[in-house]
Design a protein around this motif. Structure first.
Motif: not given
Length: 561
Positions: A270-292
Protein backbone atom coordinates in the motif's frame (compact mmCIF):
# COMPACT_ATOMS: atom_id res chain seq x y z
CA UNK A 1 -17.01 -17.90 66.21
CA UNK A 2 -13.39 -16.76 65.81
CA UNK A 3 -14.21 -13.49 67.54
CA UNK A 4 -15.68 -15.37 70.56
CA UNK A 5 -12.60 -17.62 70.77
CA UNK A 6 -10.41 -14.53 70.71
CA UNK A 7 -12.30 -13.00 73.64
CA UNK A 8 -12.06 -16.29 75.64
CA UNK A 9 -8.29 -16.39 74.95
CA UNK A 10 -7.85 -12.84 76.27
CA UNK A 11 -9.90 -13.68 79.38
CA UNK A 12 -7.83 -16.79 80.19
CA UNK A 13 -4.57 -14.85 79.84
CA UNK A 14 -5.82 -12.13 82.20
CA UNK A 15 -7.08 -14.74 84.73
CA UNK A 16 -3.76 -16.59 84.73
CA UNK A 17 -1.89 -13.34 85.22
CA UNK A 18 -4.11 -12.40 88.23
CA UNK A 19 -3.72 -15.80 89.93
CA UNK A 20 0.07 -15.71 89.46
CA UNK A 21 0.25 -12.22 91.01
CA UNK A 22 -1.86 -13.32 94.00
CA UNK A 23 0.24 -16.44 94.69
CA UNK A 24 3.48 -14.53 94.39
CA UNK A 25 2.29 -11.83 96.82
CA UNK A 26 1.00 -14.40 99.37
CA UNK A 27 4.31 -16.26 99.42
CA UNK A 28 6.22 -13.05 99.90
CA UNK A 29 4.07 -11.99 102.92
CA UNK A 30 4.29 -15.39 104.66
CA UNK A 31 7.97 -16.12 104.08
CA UNK A 32 9.83 -12.79 103.96
CA UNK A 33 10.40 -11.05 107.35
CA UNK A 34 13.46 -8.86 106.88
CA UNK A 35 12.81 -5.27 105.75
CA UNK A 36 15.40 -5.37 103.01
CA UNK A 37 14.02 -8.67 101.78
CA UNK A 38 10.49 -7.21 101.84
CA UNK A 39 11.73 -4.22 99.79
CA UNK A 40 13.32 -6.53 97.26
CA UNK A 41 10.19 -8.67 97.12
CA UNK A 42 8.05 -5.55 96.52
CA UNK A 43 10.32 -4.48 93.69
CA UNK A 44 10.14 -7.93 92.12
CA UNK A 45 6.33 -7.98 92.43
CA UNK A 46 6.15 -4.55 90.76
CA UNK A 47 8.25 -5.71 87.84
CA UNK A 48 6.16 -8.85 87.57
CA UNK A 49 3.01 -6.75 87.46
CA UNK A 50 4.48 -4.59 84.70
CA UNK A 51 5.33 -7.74 82.77
CA UNK A 52 1.78 -8.98 83.15
CA UNK A 53 0.40 -5.63 81.89
CA UNK A 54 2.76 -5.65 78.90
CA UNK A 55 1.78 -9.21 77.97
CA UNK A 56 -1.89 -8.26 78.19
CA UNK A 57 -1.40 -5.15 76.04
CA UNK A 58 0.59 -7.04 73.40
CA UNK A 59 -1.94 -9.86 73.13
CA UNK A 60 -3.28 -9.27 69.58
CA UNK A 61 -6.86 -8.46 68.78
CA UNK A 62 -7.72 -11.49 66.64
CA UNK A 63 -10.32 -9.63 64.55
CA UNK A 64 -7.90 -6.92 63.52
CA UNK A 65 -5.20 -9.52 62.89
CA UNK A 66 -7.46 -11.35 60.51
CA UNK A 67 -8.38 -8.07 58.82
CA UNK A 68 -4.70 -7.20 58.33
CA UNK A 69 -4.05 -10.69 56.96
CA UNK A 70 -6.92 -10.30 54.50
CA UNK A 71 -5.59 -6.90 53.38
CA UNK A 72 -2.13 -8.35 52.81
CA UNK A 73 -3.58 -11.10 50.63
CA UNK A 74 -5.56 -8.47 48.64
CA UNK A 75 -2.43 -6.37 48.05
CA UNK A 76 -0.45 -9.43 46.96
CA UNK A 77 -3.18 -10.13 44.37
CA UNK A 78 -2.08 -6.96 42.54
CA UNK A 79 0.95 -8.93 41.38
CA UNK A 80 -1.44 -11.14 39.40
CA UNK A 81 -3.09 -8.12 37.79
CA UNK A 82 -6.11 -7.84 40.11
CA UNK A 83 -6.88 -4.13 40.41
CA UNK A 84 -10.66 -4.41 40.56
CA UNK A 85 -11.53 -6.61 43.57
CA UNK A 86 -12.92 -4.59 46.52
CA UNK A 87 -11.18 -4.14 49.86
CA UNK A 88 -12.00 -7.20 52.09
CA UNK A 89 -15.09 -6.88 54.30
CA UNK A 90 -13.04 -7.58 57.46
CA UNK A 91 -10.91 -4.50 56.75
CA UNK A 92 -13.99 -2.36 56.16
CA UNK A 93 -15.45 -3.56 59.49
CA UNK A 94 -12.37 -3.35 61.70
CA UNK A 95 -10.46 -0.49 59.99
CA UNK A 96 -12.90 1.62 57.98
CA UNK A 97 -10.47 4.54 57.52
CA UNK A 98 -7.76 2.23 56.16
CA UNK A 99 -10.30 0.54 53.87
CA UNK A 100 -11.34 3.91 52.43
CA UNK A 101 -7.70 4.85 51.82
CA UNK A 102 -7.03 1.55 50.03
CA UNK A 103 -10.13 2.00 47.85
CA UNK A 104 -8.99 5.51 46.87
CA UNK A 105 -5.50 4.22 46.09
CA UNK A 106 -6.79 1.50 43.75
CA UNK A 107 -9.15 3.95 42.04
CA UNK A 108 -6.25 6.32 41.35
CA UNK A 109 -4.07 3.48 40.06
CA UNK A 110 -6.84 2.31 37.72
CA UNK A 111 -7.33 5.88 36.46
CA UNK A 112 -3.60 6.31 35.82
CA UNK A 113 -3.44 3.00 33.98
CA UNK A 114 -6.39 4.02 31.83
CA UNK A 115 -4.56 7.25 30.93
CA UNK A 116 -1.38 5.35 30.11
CA UNK A 117 -3.40 2.93 27.99
CA UNK A 118 -4.98 5.81 26.08
CA UNK A 119 -1.62 7.47 25.49
CA UNK A 120 -0.05 4.20 24.39
CA UNK A 121 -2.82 3.15 21.98
CA UNK A 122 -4.59 6.31 20.80
CA UNK A 123 -3.51 9.44 18.96
CA UNK A 124 -4.01 12.46 21.24
CA UNK A 125 -4.89 14.85 18.37
CA UNK A 126 -7.56 12.84 16.53
CA UNK A 127 -8.47 10.23 19.20
CA UNK A 128 -7.96 7.58 16.54
CA UNK A 129 -6.02 4.37 17.22
CA UNK A 130 -2.29 4.91 16.73
CA UNK A 131 0.22 2.72 14.89
CA UNK A 132 0.66 0.27 17.80
CA UNK A 133 -3.08 -0.18 18.28
CA UNK A 134 -3.71 -0.51 14.53
CA UNK A 135 -0.99 -3.13 14.12
CA UNK A 136 -2.39 -5.20 16.98
CA UNK A 137 -5.96 -5.12 15.67
CA UNK A 138 -4.99 -5.55 12.02
CA UNK A 139 -2.90 -8.62 12.84
CA UNK A 140 -5.90 -10.08 14.64
CA UNK A 141 -8.20 -9.41 11.66
CA UNK A 142 -5.76 -10.94 9.18
CA UNK A 143 -5.28 -14.07 11.28
CA UNK A 144 -9.02 -14.51 11.82
CA UNK A 145 -10.08 -14.15 8.17
CA UNK A 146 -11.28 -17.17 6.24
CA UNK A 147 -9.38 -18.64 3.33
CA UNK A 148 -11.70 -16.92 0.83
CA UNK A 149 -12.05 -13.63 2.73
CA UNK A 150 -10.28 -10.63 1.25
CA UNK A 151 -8.96 -7.63 3.18
CA UNK A 152 -8.35 -4.17 1.70
CA UNK A 153 -5.75 -1.79 3.15
CA UNK A 154 -5.77 1.91 2.23
CA UNK A 155 -2.66 3.97 2.99
CA UNK A 156 -3.49 7.69 2.94
CA UNK A 157 -0.97 10.54 2.82
CA UNK A 158 -2.29 14.12 2.82
CA UNK A 159 -1.06 16.34 -0.01
CA UNK A 160 0.25 19.73 1.05
CA UNK A 161 -0.24 19.32 4.79
CA UNK A 162 3.31 20.51 5.52
CA UNK A 163 2.51 23.82 3.85
CA UNK A 164 -0.59 24.12 6.04
CA UNK A 165 1.50 23.61 9.17
CA UNK A 166 4.18 26.04 7.98
CA UNK A 167 1.73 28.79 7.02
CA UNK A 168 -0.98 28.48 9.69
CA UNK A 169 0.92 26.93 12.59
CA UNK A 170 0.68 23.59 14.36
CA UNK A 171 -2.45 24.47 16.35
CA UNK A 172 -4.53 24.98 13.21
CA UNK A 173 -2.73 22.08 11.58
CA UNK A 174 -4.04 19.87 14.40
CA UNK A 175 -7.54 21.19 13.70
CA UNK A 176 -7.19 20.10 10.09
CA UNK A 177 -6.03 16.64 11.17
CA UNK A 178 -9.08 16.34 13.42
CA UNK A 179 -11.35 17.31 10.51
CA UNK A 180 -9.61 14.73 8.30
CA UNK A 181 -10.22 12.06 10.96
CA UNK A 182 -13.89 12.98 11.21
CA UNK A 183 -14.35 12.79 7.42
CA UNK A 184 -12.71 9.38 7.35
CA UNK A 185 -14.97 8.23 10.19
CA UNK A 186 -17.95 9.10 7.99
CA UNK A 187 -16.46 7.08 5.13
CA UNK A 188 -15.89 4.11 7.44
CA UNK A 189 -19.44 4.29 8.77
CA UNK A 190 -20.89 4.39 5.25
CA UNK A 191 -18.78 1.43 4.13
CA UNK A 192 -19.30 -0.79 7.20
CA UNK A 193 -20.99 -4.06 6.24
CA UNK A 194 -23.49 -5.73 8.54
CA UNK A 195 -22.20 -9.22 7.73
CA UNK A 196 -18.58 -8.30 8.50
CA UNK A 197 -16.96 -10.33 11.25
CA UNK A 198 -15.00 -7.28 12.36
CA UNK A 199 -15.57 -3.54 11.86
CA UNK A 200 -13.23 -1.56 9.59
CA UNK A 201 -10.13 -0.15 11.26
CA UNK A 202 -9.22 3.53 11.00
CA UNK A 203 -5.96 4.85 12.46
CA UNK A 204 -3.52 7.72 12.31
CA UNK A 205 -0.08 6.24 11.82
CA UNK A 206 2.04 9.40 12.10
CA UNK A 207 2.08 13.01 10.94
CA UNK A 208 -0.24 13.27 7.95
CA UNK A 209 -0.50 9.51 7.38
CA UNK A 210 -3.75 7.60 7.95
CA UNK A 211 -4.75 4.05 7.21
CA UNK A 212 -8.00 2.15 6.69
CA UNK A 213 -8.44 -1.62 6.81
CA UNK A 214 -11.65 -3.19 5.50
CA UNK A 215 -12.33 -6.90 6.16
CA UNK A 216 -14.15 -9.02 3.58
CA UNK A 217 -13.34 -6.92 0.52
CA UNK A 218 -12.78 -9.47 -2.23
CA UNK A 219 -12.63 -7.51 -5.48
CA UNK A 220 -10.22 -4.74 -6.54
CA UNK A 221 -13.16 -2.73 -7.89
CA UNK A 222 -14.73 -2.61 -4.44
CA UNK A 223 -11.49 -1.47 -2.83
CA UNK A 224 -11.02 1.20 -5.50
CA UNK A 225 -14.58 2.43 -4.93
CA UNK A 226 -13.90 2.81 -1.20
CA UNK A 227 -10.64 4.63 -1.96
CA UNK A 228 -12.47 7.03 -4.25
CA UNK A 229 -14.99 7.75 -1.49
CA UNK A 230 -12.15 8.63 0.87
CA UNK A 231 -10.47 10.72 -1.83
CA UNK A 232 -13.65 12.72 -2.53
CA UNK A 233 -14.09 13.37 1.20
CA UNK A 234 -10.53 14.64 1.61
CA UNK A 235 -10.47 16.77 -1.54
CA UNK A 236 -13.29 18.97 -0.26
CA UNK A 237 -11.99 22.31 1.13
CA UNK A 238 -11.34 22.57 4.86
CA UNK A 239 -12.62 25.62 6.71
CA UNK A 240 -10.32 26.57 9.60
CA UNK A 241 -11.27 29.88 11.16
CA UNK A 242 -11.37 32.33 8.30
CA UNK A 243 -9.05 30.20 6.15
CA UNK A 244 -10.14 27.89 3.34
CA UNK A 245 -7.63 25.10 2.80
CA UNK A 246 -7.40 22.85 -0.26
CA UNK A 247 -5.26 19.77 0.27
CA UNK A 248 -6.36 16.44 -1.14
CA UNK A 249 -4.62 13.13 -0.56
CA UNK A 250 -2.66 10.38 -2.26
CA UNK A 251 -4.01 6.90 -1.50
CA UNK A 252 -2.35 3.53 -2.01
CA UNK A 253 -4.52 0.40 -2.04
CA UNK A 254 -3.42 -3.20 -1.39
CA UNK A 255 -5.43 -6.42 -1.10
CA UNK A 256 -4.85 -9.54 0.94
CA UNK A 257 -4.07 -12.27 0.03
CA UNK A 258 -3.32 -10.97 -3.47
CA UNK A 259 -0.62 -8.52 -2.39
CA UNK A 260 0.41 -10.08 0.92
CA UNK A 261 -0.89 -12.30 3.69
CA UNK A 262 0.60 -10.50 6.68
CA UNK A 263 0.40 -6.88 7.73
CA UNK A 264 4.02 -6.03 6.94
CA UNK A 265 3.69 -7.15 3.31
CA UNK A 266 0.32 -5.45 2.95
CA UNK A 267 1.59 -2.16 4.41
CA UNK A 268 4.62 -2.19 2.10
CA UNK A 269 2.44 -2.77 -0.96
CA UNK A 270 0.00 0.00 0.00
CA UNK A 271 2.90 2.37 0.76
CA UNK A 272 4.45 1.74 -2.67
CA UNK A 273 1.08 2.34 -4.34
CA UNK A 274 0.66 5.57 -2.41
CA UNK A 275 4.04 6.88 -3.63
CA UNK A 276 3.02 5.95 -7.16
CA UNK A 277 -0.13 8.06 -6.70
CA UNK A 278 1.99 11.02 -5.56
CA UNK A 279 4.41 10.70 -8.45
CA UNK A 280 1.48 10.48 -10.87
CA UNK A 281 0.16 13.91 -9.92
CA UNK A 282 -1.24 13.58 -6.38
CA UNK A 283 -4.88 13.68 -5.26
CA UNK A 284 -5.54 10.23 -6.65
CA UNK A 285 -5.72 6.59 -5.58
CA UNK A 286 -3.54 3.80 -7.00
CA UNK A 287 -3.95 0.04 -6.69
CA UNK A 288 -0.71 -1.83 -6.06
CA UNK A 289 0.84 -3.65 -9.01
CA UNK A 290 4.00 -5.75 -9.21
CA UNK A 291 5.67 -3.29 -11.58
CA UNK A 292 5.39 -0.64 -8.86
CA UNK A 293 7.46 -2.84 -6.58
CA UNK A 294 10.21 -3.04 -9.21
CA UNK A 295 10.23 0.74 -9.60
CA UNK A 296 10.25 1.20 -5.84
CA UNK A 297 13.16 -1.19 -5.44
CA UNK A 298 15.07 0.72 -8.11
CA UNK A 299 14.35 3.92 -6.21
CA UNK A 300 15.64 2.39 -2.96
CA UNK A 301 18.81 1.23 -4.68
CA UNK A 302 19.34 4.65 -6.26
CA UNK A 303 18.96 6.35 -2.89
CA UNK A 304 21.50 3.96 -1.37
CA UNK A 305 23.92 4.58 -4.25
CA UNK A 306 23.50 8.35 -3.85
CA UNK A 307 24.55 8.13 -0.22
CA UNK A 308 27.63 6.20 -1.26
CA UNK A 309 28.32 8.62 -4.14
CA UNK A 310 28.77 11.51 -1.74
CA UNK A 311 31.49 9.63 0.10
CA UNK A 312 33.16 8.42 -3.09
CA UNK A 313 33.27 11.84 -4.82
CA UNK A 314 31.28 10.54 -7.80
CA UNK A 315 29.63 13.91 -8.55
CA UNK A 316 30.96 16.58 -10.86
CA UNK A 317 29.77 19.91 -12.23
CA UNK A 318 29.16 20.80 -15.86
CA UNK A 319 28.51 24.32 -17.15
CA UNK A 320 26.06 25.43 -19.85
CA UNK A 321 26.63 28.89 -21.39
CA UNK A 322 24.09 31.70 -21.20
CA UNK A 323 24.41 34.32 -23.93
CA UNK A 324 23.27 37.87 -24.36
CA UNK A 325 20.48 37.53 -26.94
CA UNK A 326 21.63 40.53 -28.99
CA UNK A 327 25.40 40.60 -28.76
CA UNK A 328 26.10 36.87 -28.45
CA UNK A 329 28.48 37.51 -25.55
CA UNK A 330 28.65 34.75 -22.92
CA UNK A 331 27.33 36.42 -19.78
CA UNK A 332 27.00 33.41 -17.48
CA UNK A 333 27.31 29.67 -17.08
CA UNK A 334 24.78 27.49 -15.28
CA UNK A 335 26.35 24.86 -13.02
CA UNK A 336 24.61 21.50 -13.50
CA UNK A 337 25.39 18.38 -11.49
CA UNK A 338 26.41 15.10 -13.11
CA UNK A 339 26.80 11.68 -11.47
CA UNK A 340 29.59 9.35 -12.55
CA UNK A 341 27.79 6.14 -11.57
CA UNK A 342 30.20 3.22 -11.15
CA UNK A 343 28.01 0.89 -13.29
CA UNK A 344 25.61 3.09 -15.28
CA UNK A 345 28.16 5.66 -16.39
CA UNK A 346 27.28 9.37 -16.56
CA UNK A 347 23.79 10.05 -15.18
CA UNK A 348 21.96 13.36 -15.69
CA UNK A 349 20.04 15.13 -12.89
CA UNK A 350 16.61 14.00 -14.11
CA UNK A 351 17.52 10.40 -13.22
CA UNK A 352 18.31 11.04 -9.56
CA UNK A 353 17.47 14.55 -8.30
CA UNK A 354 13.80 13.67 -7.78
CA UNK A 355 14.80 10.77 -5.52
CA UNK A 356 17.22 12.99 -3.63
CA UNK A 357 14.45 15.57 -3.16
CA UNK A 358 12.26 13.00 -1.42
CA UNK A 359 14.94 12.35 1.17
CA UNK A 360 17.41 14.42 3.15
CA UNK A 361 20.07 13.68 0.54
CA UNK A 362 19.19 16.79 -1.44
CA UNK A 363 20.54 18.91 1.39
CA UNK A 364 23.92 17.15 1.38
CA UNK A 365 24.10 17.13 -2.42
CA UNK A 366 23.10 20.80 -2.45
CA UNK A 367 25.89 21.63 -0.02
CA UNK A 368 28.34 19.83 -2.30
CA UNK A 369 27.11 21.89 -5.28
CA UNK A 370 27.41 25.18 -3.40
CA UNK A 371 30.95 24.35 -2.31
CA UNK A 372 31.88 23.39 -5.87
CA UNK A 373 30.33 26.54 -7.34
CA UNK A 374 32.13 28.77 -4.85
CA UNK A 375 35.44 27.10 -5.69
CA UNK A 376 34.79 27.50 -9.44
CA UNK A 377 33.85 31.17 -9.04
CA UNK A 378 37.11 31.78 -7.18
CA UNK A 379 39.08 30.15 -10.01
CA UNK A 380 37.26 32.15 -12.67
CA UNK A 381 37.87 35.35 -10.75
CA UNK A 382 41.56 34.54 -10.54
CA UNK A 383 41.57 34.16 -14.35
CA UNK A 384 40.06 37.63 -14.74
CA UNK A 385 36.64 36.35 -15.90
CA UNK A 386 33.49 38.37 -15.23
CA UNK A 387 30.81 35.81 -16.19
CA UNK A 388 28.26 34.94 -13.54
CA UNK A 389 27.99 31.39 -12.27
CA UNK A 390 24.38 30.35 -11.67
CA UNK A 391 23.26 27.40 -9.53
CA UNK A 392 19.98 25.90 -8.33
CA UNK A 393 18.93 25.35 -4.75
CA UNK A 394 16.16 23.05 -3.56
CA UNK A 395 13.28 24.34 -1.44
CA UNK A 396 14.36 21.81 1.20
CA UNK A 397 17.76 23.48 1.33
CA UNK A 398 16.58 27.05 1.57
CA UNK A 399 13.96 26.21 4.19
CA UNK A 400 16.68 25.11 6.60
CA UNK A 401 17.45 27.72 9.23
CA UNK A 402 21.20 27.42 8.65
CA UNK A 403 21.14 27.50 4.83
CA UNK A 404 22.27 31.10 4.41
CA UNK A 405 25.01 30.69 7.02
CA UNK A 406 26.30 27.63 5.15
CA UNK A 407 26.18 29.50 1.84
CA UNK A 408 28.15 32.42 3.27
CA UNK A 409 30.65 30.03 4.86
CA UNK A 410 31.33 28.34 1.50
CA UNK A 411 31.80 31.69 -0.23
CA UNK A 412 34.20 32.89 2.45
CA UNK A 413 36.08 29.58 2.50
CA UNK A 414 36.93 29.88 -1.19
CA UNK A 415 37.13 33.70 -1.27
CA UNK A 416 34.60 33.81 -4.11
CA UNK A 417 33.16 37.21 -5.12
CA UNK A 418 29.41 37.29 -4.46
CA UNK A 419 28.89 39.38 -7.60
CA UNK A 420 29.90 36.36 -9.70
CA UNK A 421 27.22 34.11 -8.18
CA UNK A 422 23.55 33.82 -9.09
CA UNK A 423 21.19 31.77 -6.94
CA UNK A 424 18.23 30.21 -8.75
CA UNK A 425 15.08 29.36 -6.82
CA UNK A 426 11.93 27.65 -8.05
CA UNK A 427 8.74 29.44 -8.94
CA UNK A 428 6.88 27.41 -6.29
CA UNK A 429 9.31 28.50 -3.58
CA UNK A 430 8.88 32.14 -4.54
CA UNK A 431 5.13 31.84 -4.08
CA UNK A 432 5.34 30.38 -0.56
CA UNK A 433 8.62 31.52 1.03
CA UNK A 434 8.28 33.46 4.27
CA UNK A 435 9.54 36.85 5.37
CA UNK A 436 12.74 35.39 6.86
CA UNK A 437 13.82 33.89 3.54
CA UNK A 438 12.94 37.06 1.64
CA UNK A 439 14.97 39.16 4.08
CA UNK A 440 17.98 36.83 3.78
CA UNK A 441 17.81 36.91 -0.03
CA UNK A 442 17.54 40.68 0.01
CA UNK A 443 20.62 40.94 2.25
CA UNK A 444 22.68 38.73 -0.07
CA UNK A 445 21.49 40.65 -3.11
CA UNK A 446 22.55 43.90 -1.44
CA UNK A 447 26.03 42.39 -1.09
CA UNK A 448 26.24 41.56 -4.81
CA UNK A 449 24.65 38.12 -5.24
CA UNK A 450 22.11 37.86 -8.08
CA UNK A 451 18.73 36.14 -7.58
CA UNK A 452 16.80 34.39 -10.36
CA UNK A 453 13.56 32.42 -10.65
CA UNK A 454 14.02 29.13 -12.49
CA UNK A 455 11.43 27.37 -14.70
CA UNK A 456 8.98 30.27 -14.62
CA UNK A 457 5.67 29.28 -16.15
CA UNK A 458 5.81 25.63 -15.07
CA UNK A 459 3.73 26.15 -11.93
CA UNK A 460 1.46 28.60 -10.17
CA UNK A 461 2.57 32.19 -10.74
CA UNK A 462 1.64 35.44 -9.08
CA UNK A 463 3.13 38.42 -10.85
CA UNK A 464 2.15 40.69 -7.97
CA UNK A 465 4.39 38.56 -5.78
CA UNK A 466 7.33 39.10 -8.14
CA UNK A 467 7.43 42.84 -7.56
CA UNK A 468 7.94 42.26 -3.83
CA UNK A 469 10.78 39.76 -4.30
CA UNK A 470 14.48 40.70 -4.45
CA UNK A 471 14.99 39.48 -8.04
CA UNK A 472 17.31 40.16 -10.93
CA UNK A 473 16.21 37.65 -13.56
CA UNK A 474 13.35 35.32 -14.45
CA UNK A 475 14.08 32.19 -16.50
CA UNK A 476 11.24 31.14 -18.78
CA UNK A 477 10.53 27.42 -18.63
CA UNK A 478 11.24 25.51 -21.84
CA UNK A 479 7.52 24.66 -22.05
CA UNK A 480 6.91 28.36 -22.84
CA UNK A 481 9.72 28.77 -25.36
CA UNK A 482 9.47 25.40 -27.15
CA UNK A 483 6.90 26.45 -29.78
CA UNK A 484 7.40 30.20 -30.15
CA UNK A 485 8.49 29.69 -33.77
CA UNK A 486 5.67 27.26 -34.52
CA UNK A 487 2.62 28.69 -32.79
CA UNK A 488 1.31 32.24 -32.86
CA UNK A 489 -0.47 31.59 -29.56
CA UNK A 490 2.75 30.47 -27.89
CA UNK A 491 4.57 33.54 -29.22
CA UNK A 492 1.79 35.84 -27.98
CA UNK A 493 1.99 34.33 -24.48
CA UNK A 494 5.78 34.62 -24.33
CA UNK A 495 5.64 38.21 -25.56
CA UNK A 496 3.13 39.17 -22.86
CA UNK A 497 5.11 37.39 -20.14
CA UNK A 498 8.37 39.10 -21.17
CA UNK A 499 6.74 42.53 -21.04
CA UNK A 500 5.28 41.81 -17.61
CA UNK A 501 8.64 40.64 -16.25
CA UNK A 502 10.35 43.73 -17.65
CA UNK A 503 7.62 45.71 -15.93
CA UNK A 504 8.77 44.50 -12.49
CA UNK A 505 12.38 45.41 -13.33
CA UNK A 506 13.83 41.97 -14.13
CA UNK A 507 15.73 40.56 -17.09
CA UNK A 508 14.33 37.56 -18.97
CA UNK A 509 16.29 34.37 -19.70
CA UNK A 510 14.90 32.02 -22.35
CA UNK A 511 15.71 28.35 -21.63
CA UNK A 512 15.56 25.42 -24.01
CA UNK A 513 16.55 27.29 -27.18
CA UNK A 514 17.35 24.60 -29.74
CA UNK A 515 16.70 26.31 -33.10
CA UNK A 516 17.81 29.53 -34.73
CA UNK A 517 14.18 30.43 -35.40
CA UNK A 518 13.46 30.34 -31.67
CA UNK A 519 16.39 32.65 -31.01
CA UNK A 520 15.32 35.15 -33.64
CA UNK A 521 11.78 35.42 -32.30
CA UNK A 522 12.81 35.53 -28.61
CA UNK A 523 15.29 38.27 -29.42
CA UNK A 524 12.66 40.15 -31.39
CA UNK A 525 10.14 40.18 -28.53
CA UNK A 526 12.69 41.40 -26.00
CA UNK A 527 14.25 38.32 -24.37
CA UNK A 528 17.53 39.40 -22.77
CA UNK A 529 19.50 36.16 -22.33
CA UNK A 530 19.24 32.76 -24.05
CA UNK A 531 20.41 29.27 -23.15
CA UNK A 532 20.08 25.91 -24.88
CA UNK A 533 21.48 23.24 -27.18
CA UNK A 534 21.36 25.65 -30.12
CA UNK A 535 24.57 27.07 -28.67
CA UNK A 536 26.09 24.40 -26.48
CA UNK A 537 25.35 21.52 -24.17
CA UNK A 538 26.67 21.53 -20.61
CA UNK A 539 30.47 21.27 -20.67
CA UNK A 540 33.24 20.31 -18.30
CA UNK A 541 35.00 23.33 -16.83
CA UNK A 542 38.03 23.26 -19.13
CA UNK A 543 35.79 22.78 -22.18
CA UNK A 544 33.56 25.63 -21.04
CA UNK A 545 36.54 27.98 -20.67
CA UNK A 546 37.77 27.04 -24.15
CA UNK A 547 34.27 27.55 -25.57
CA UNK A 548 34.00 31.01 -23.99
CA UNK A 549 37.41 31.94 -25.41
CA UNK A 550 36.56 30.76 -28.91
CA UNK A 551 33.00 32.17 -29.03
CA UNK A 552 33.20 35.68 -27.61
CA UNK A 553 31.08 37.15 -29.02
CA UNK A 554 29.32 34.20 -30.67
CA UNK A 555 29.56 34.50 -34.44
CA UNK A 556 27.40 31.54 -35.45
CA UNK A 557 24.08 33.23 -34.87
CA UNK A 558 23.70 36.45 -36.83
CA UNK A 559 21.76 39.25 -35.25
CA UNK A 560 18.30 39.81 -36.65
CA UNK A 561 17.52 43.05 -38.43
Amino acid sequence: MREKLGKISNFLVSLAAGIASFVFTLVAVLVVTDFNEKLAASLIMGLFALLIVWVASEQPNSSQARAVSALIKRLLAVGSGDLTSPTPAAVRREMPALAAAVDNLFEQVRSNLDNVHAIALYDPVTSLPNRVHFKREADRVLKARGWDDGVALLFIDLDGFKEVNDSLGHAQGDQVLTMVANRLRIVVKAETREDSLAPPLLARLAGDEFTLLFPRVREPAEAERIAQSALVALCEPFEVGEQTIDMGASIGVALSPRHGTDLAALMKAADIAMYHAKESGRSQASMFHARMAAAFEEKVQTEKALREALGRSEFELAYQPQLDARSGVVVAGEALIRWNHPYDGLRLPDSFIGIAEESSLIVDIGDWVIDGVAATAARWHARGMAQRLTFNVSPKQIERADFFDRLRAAVERHQAPLRMLELEITETLVMKCGDRVIAELAALRAEGLSIAIDDFGSGYSNLARLKDMPLDRVKLDRSLTADVDRSEGALAIVTAVIHLIHGVGCEVVGEGVERREQLDLLRAVGCDVVQGFAFSEALAETEFLDWVRDNAPLRLLPRSA
